[in-house]
Structures are given as structure tokens and as C-alpha cells.
Design an enzyme around this catalytic site. Structure first.
Site, mmCIF file in Angstrom:
data_model
loop_
_atom_site.group_PDB
_atom_site.id
_atom_site.type_symbol
_atom_site.label_atom_id
_atom_site.label_comp_id
_atom_site.label_asym_id
_atom_site.label_seq_id
_atom_site.Cartn_x
_atom_site.Cartn_y
_atom_site.Cartn_z
ATOM 1 N N GLY A 156 -15.934 25.938 -25.391
ATOM 2 C CA GLY A 156 -14.687 26.665 -25.512
ATOM 3 C C GLY A 156 -13.448 25.806 -25.502
ATOM 4 C CB CYS A 157 -12.237 23.376 -23.643
ATOM 5 S SG CYS A 157 -10.909 22.242 -23.251
ATOM 6 N N GLY A 158 -11.398 21.904 -26.444
ATOM 7 C CA GLY A 158 -11.437 20.658 -27.186
ATOM 8 C C GLY A 158 -10.711 19.527 -26.509
#
Length: 258
Positions: free
Chosen positions: A102-104
Site C-alpha cells: 500500500g505504500c511507495g
């Protein structure tokens, strides 16, 4: 009181298709650069796109050798062997990252790195508004894997007059973007001559990756964050969002939409 009845698997008419995710390790000259959870397809595109959009390499000429190793239940390793000059430059900024789907931005070492200065993208070519209006519908139609299981994001490359092609899907929206950027790089296409199209909202990491790849236009089906708009404005990137049903909103630098 009503109770939830669970159907035993043996009685289900057909099992629901579920997306897969596996650990993918990216190494350069034997040193780990990232371990990300990703869908286990188009791994070569993902690895090339990640190293490009994260500034690990600036092009194919800096890579001497590339291969992947399937470690079974332990995941997949994508191994790059870089030129000596590039390897030395990378050693100076080396970092290890572990990122969930969900996160970059997970695993960065400083607050400054989260909002790192972006290169200003080249002017790029103009794209007709009619192409933009159809872009997310074309992307959705091309999502072949989502036809079998829900829960996959998609990214595609829009070329004027040719529609959305080079579509890639993944459980992570930033992974899908990396995959399509990698496919564009490996195919020798000019990222500045088209637009990236996304099936998701736009966070700052997606703007960072698009600008680093040199693509001047980003189109998304959902809304951008305030930070994403500010980053796109600073990078001279045309940000189009809420593109659905033939309508869209241009948040930054509208001159490229004709």
C-alpha cells in the site's frame, strides 16, 4: 439474532479468484536495494521500472547484466549488475527498503528523501482531450487479470492517436506504475511522447516516479492528494485526475491537453 453462515469450501460452486503477492528482492551488484511485495508476473518489467523510477539507473546503458532467480516460497530475486561508474555512484546513496503493497515510501532514511526535489520533465508532446477522456475506460477494458480476480491496480501507457497500451497490473498501485515504466524502457519507447494512466488515486510517490521516468502527463481515475498536486506543479508535470465517464479535471500545467 441472525447468524453468518459459512459455506464449506467443498460446497462452494466456484472458488473466488484471489490475487497473488510474493516478496520481490531487487539487488544491484550483490547488494540489496529493496524488498517489495508484488504480484508474481511481469517481474522483469517491475524490476527495470523500479530501478528507473527510483533513480538507481537512468537507462539501459548502465546495466551490464540482468537476471531473475525464483526462490520458490521465499520469493523472487531480480539481480542487476551495473557498470562500475554507476555502481560507485549508487554505493554513495545506498539504502535498503522494505515496502508493503500500500505504500511507495517505506524504508527511506530521512524526511527530506520523502519530498525529494524532482527533475522538471521535458515539454513533451500534446495529447488530444478526446484521448484523455477515453483513457481510463480503455485501461479498465485492458485489465485482463482483473477479469479473473478483483483487487488489482493497473497502469498503462497512452500514446496520442493509438490509445492505451502496455498495460500492467499489480496488487500495489506503485508496483503497477513501475511495471509499465519498465515495459516502456525495455521496449525502447519514448516516455516523453505519451502519458501514464492509472486506475487509482494519485499520491506523491506516483508523481515522483512518473517525473523521474520523464513522462510529462499523468492521468488517474481517482483524486490526487494535495502533496501530489504540489509535486506535479513543481516538476512541470501535467496532472489529470478524476478521469471517468468521458470527463476529467486538469490540476496542473494544462497546456499539454489540446
Amino acid at each position: 439474532m441472525a447468524q453468518l453462515a459459512l459455506v464449506p469450501p467443498t460446497q462452494a460452486a466456484a472458488p473466488r479468484g484471489l490475487p497473488d503477492e510474493v516478496p520481490v528482492a531487487i539487488t544491484c551488484n550483490g547488494s540489496s536495494q529493496a524488498v517489495m511485495m508484488a504480484s508474481p508476473h511481469d517481474i522483469e518489467d517491475f524490476a527495470w521500472g523500479f530501478t528507473w523510477t527510483e533513480g538507481i539507473v537512468s537507462g539501459r546503458a548502465e546495466v551490464e547484466q540482468f537476471d531473475t532467480v525464483d526462490h520458490g516460497a521465499n520469493g523472487i530475486e531480480a539481480r542487476f549488475w551495473l557498470t562500475s561508474d554507476r555502481a560507485e555512484a549508487l554505493a554513495a546513496r545506498r539504502r535498503e527498503r522494505v515496502g508493503p503493497v500500500g505504500c511507495g515510501l517505506c524504508g527511506i532514511e530521512s524526511l527530506e528523501e520523502a519530498t525529494r526535489p524532482l527533475p522538471r520533465v521535458d515539454a513533451g508532446g500534446a495529447i488530444p482531450a478526446s484521448d484523455i477522456a477515453r483513457a481510463t475506460d480503455m485501461l479498465r477494458t485492458a485489465q485482463s487479470r482483473s477479469a479473473h480476480c478483483r483487487g488489482l491496480h493497473a497502469a498503462g501507457f497512452l500514446q496520442p492517436g493509438r490509445g492505451v497500451g502496455t498495460v500492467r497490473e499489480d496488487v500495489g498501485r506503485h508496483n503497477a506504475l513501475d511495471k509499465v515504466c519498465g515495459a516502456v524502457l525495455r521496449a525502447g519507447k519514448d516516455a516523453a511522447a505519451g502519458a501514464i494512466v492509472l486506475s487509482s488515486r494519485v499520491s506523491i510517490d506516483l508523481v515522483q516516479k512518473t517525473a523521474t521516468a520523464g513522462c510529462p502527463i499523468l492521468v488517474a481515475v481517482s483524486t490526487p492528494t494535495r502533496a501530489a498536486v504540489a509535486a506535479a506543479e513543481a516538476a512541470d508535470l501535467t496532472l489529470v485526475a478524476l478521469a471517468r465517464g468521458g470527463a476529467f479535471e486538469v490540476f496542473t500545467h494544462p497546456r499539454r491537453i489540446v
